[in-house]
Design an enzyme around this catalytic site. Structure first.
Site, PDB file in Angstrom:
ATOM      1  N   ASP A  85       0.858  -1.193   0.000  1.00  0.00           N
ATOM      2  CA  ASP A  85       0.000   0.000   0.000  1.00  0.00           C
ATOM      3  C   ASP A  85       0.892   1.240   0.000  1.00  0.00           C
ATOM      4  OD1 ASP A  85      -2.014   1.862   0.317  1.00  0.00           O
ATOM      5  OD2 ASP A  85      -3.037   0.781   1.932  1.00  0.00           O
ATOM      6  N   ASP A  97      -3.134   7.128  -3.578  1.00  0.00           N
ATOM      7  CA  ASP A  97      -3.176   6.083  -2.554  1.00  0.00           C
ATOM      8  C   ASP A  97      -3.559   4.828  -3.323  1.00  0.00           C
ATOM      9  OD1 ASP A  97      -3.467   4.476  -0.349  1.00  0.00           O
ATOM     10  OD2 ASP A  97      -4.968   5.729   0.657  1.00  0.00           O
ATOM     11  N   HIS A 157     -11.875   6.081   1.394  1.00  0.00           N
ATOM     12  CA  HIS A 157     -11.885   7.380   2.073  1.00  0.00           C
ATOM     13  C   HIS A 157     -11.551   8.509   1.117  1.00  0.00           C
ATOM     14  CE1 HIS A 157      -7.525   6.754   1.889  1.00  0.00           C
ATOM     15  NE2 HIS A 157      -7.833   5.499   2.136  1.00  0.00           N
ATOM     16  N   HIS A 165      -7.501  10.849   5.259  1.00  0.00           N
ATOM     17  CA  HIS A 165      -8.800  10.352   5.697  1.00  0.00           C
ATOM     18  C   HIS A 165      -9.795  11.474   5.925  1.00  0.00           C
ATOM     19  CE1 HIS A 165      -6.687   6.530   6.135  1.00  0.00           C
ATOM     20  NE2 HIS A 165      -7.863   6.032   5.907  1.00  0.00           N
ATOM     21  N   GLU A 190     -10.910   1.030  -1.523  1.00  0.00           N
ATOM     22  CA  GLU A 190     -10.003  -0.068  -1.172  1.00  0.00           C
ATOM     23  C   GLU A 190     -10.715  -1.277  -0.581  1.00  0.00           C
ATOM     24  OE1 GLU A 190      -7.026   0.807   1.788  1.00  0.00           O
ATOM     25  OE2 GLU A 190      -8.049   2.605   2.460  1.00  0.00           O
ATOM     26  N   GLU A 283      -6.458  -1.219  -4.288  1.00  0.00           N
ATOM     27  CA  GLU A 283      -6.842   0.178  -4.047  1.00  0.00           C
ATOM     28  C   GLU A 283      -6.375   1.083  -5.173  1.00  0.00           C
ATOM     29  OE1 GLU A 283      -4.991   1.992  -0.599  1.00  0.00           O
ATOM     30  OE2 GLU A 283      -6.599   3.478  -0.451  1.00  0.00           O
TER      31      GLU A 283
HETATM   32 CO    CO Z   1      -6.231   4.025   1.507  1.00  0.00          CO
END
Ligand code: CO
Length: 298
Positions: A85, A97, A157, A165, A190, A283
């Site tokens: 990640d 992300d 998010h 976030h 994700e 993700e």
């Molecule tokens: Co994330």
């Protein structure tokens, strides 16, 4: 959002996509987790970005928040399902992300596919005005159809300036929210698929910290770390190993303990599903448009 900011989000997204590609060459059997994480993070900096959080390399039943510490001896081997990640920001704009799962066991193809297909299906629904619960339902059903559980207490998010976030939250299971996606939102979706119960708990270990609030504290090292966290990272998580070497080891450990106890910093413990279970993750980051979305990490 100004045009200039959007370009920074886009640049961050592109760097994240490149780092993800690069990581596939870096991560291989016998390589140490620590070396891999540091190489990926250095690559991000070399491309003109900064990690928005430490590279996460969570293994098997760990779903998220594992990053190797300076003393980690762990190496990649054929018994691991690893979630890679990666987060990137440019001047604070977190536009990337992205995560994928590397299956070293070569026996968990379906588990890896479940989160990948759930992600693609979710993205195909993303557009302004789309109800978030429709996306969540799609993720849940895709994963359940494959015989796995979506992790219900981990969610997609919103991304923003110096934050990973923010609104909206994109649950991996259907909820009752009436919230809709809005044009211009930058979000990370994700899905996590698990052979366990589909719920993570906090483990004991944490290598990742984040700034929370200022406090009065006498200890000099603690004061310095608190200032550094506030100035350099703000709402973005950082790894203990990023500040290691800048402080005397024992003093740093005591200070981190002190600062988390007093809530100046928060800890991000490793998040795990049941012992013995396996978790996959996929993700991507997208920007919501009127009739669809723009992939920022493609
Ligand atoms: Co994330």
């Amino acid at each position: 959002m100004t045009e200039e900011n959007i370009e920074k989000y886009r640049k961050a997204g592109k760097i994240a996509a490149k780092a993800r590609k690069k990581s596939k060459k870096i991560i291989k059997k016998g390589k140490s987790f620590l070396e891999a994480a540091e190489e990926i993070e250095n690559y991000i900096e070399g491309q003109g970005g900064k990690p928005a959080f430490p590279v996460n390399l969570s293994t098997n039943n760990e779903a998220a928040h594992y990053t190797p510490g300076k003393d980690a001896r762990k190496e990649f081997n054929e018994e691991q399902v690893v979630k890679v990640d990666i987060g990137v920001h440019v001047d604070g704009y977190v536009g990337g992300d992205t995560a994928y799962t590397k299956d070293f066991t070569e026996e968990n193809f379906e588990l890896v596919k479940a989160s990948e297909i759930a992600l693609e299906n979710a993205i195909s629904l993303a557009k302004a005005g789309r109800k978030i619960k429709e996306i969540s339902k799609e993720i849940q059903e895709t994963i359940e159809e494959k015989g796995f559980k979506p992790i219900r207490n981990l969610s997609g998010h919103g991304l923003g300036e110096r934050t990973t976030h923010t609104e909206p939250t994109i649950p991996n299971v259907k909820t009752n929210t009436t919230e809709e996606l809005k044009e211009g939102q930058i979000i990370a979706i994700e899905p996590f698929a698990s052979t366990g119960q589909g719920r993570v708990k906090e483990g004991k270990k944490a290598e990742i910290y984040g700034y929370n609030k200022p406090i009065q504290i006498r200890d000099r090292t603690a004061r310095k770390i608190m200032k550094q966290a506030e100035k350099e990272y703000k709402e973005l998580p950082f790894a203990k190993r990023w500040i290691q070497g800048q402080y005397q080891e024992l003093k740093m450990k005591m200070a981190l303990k002190n600062l988390t106890n007093k809530k100046a910093l928060k800890k991000y413990p490793v998040l795990k599903d049941d012992e013995g279970s396996l978790v996959s993750q996929a993700e991507k980051t997208i920007k919501i448009e009127e009739n669809g979305c723009e992939g920022l990490t493609d």
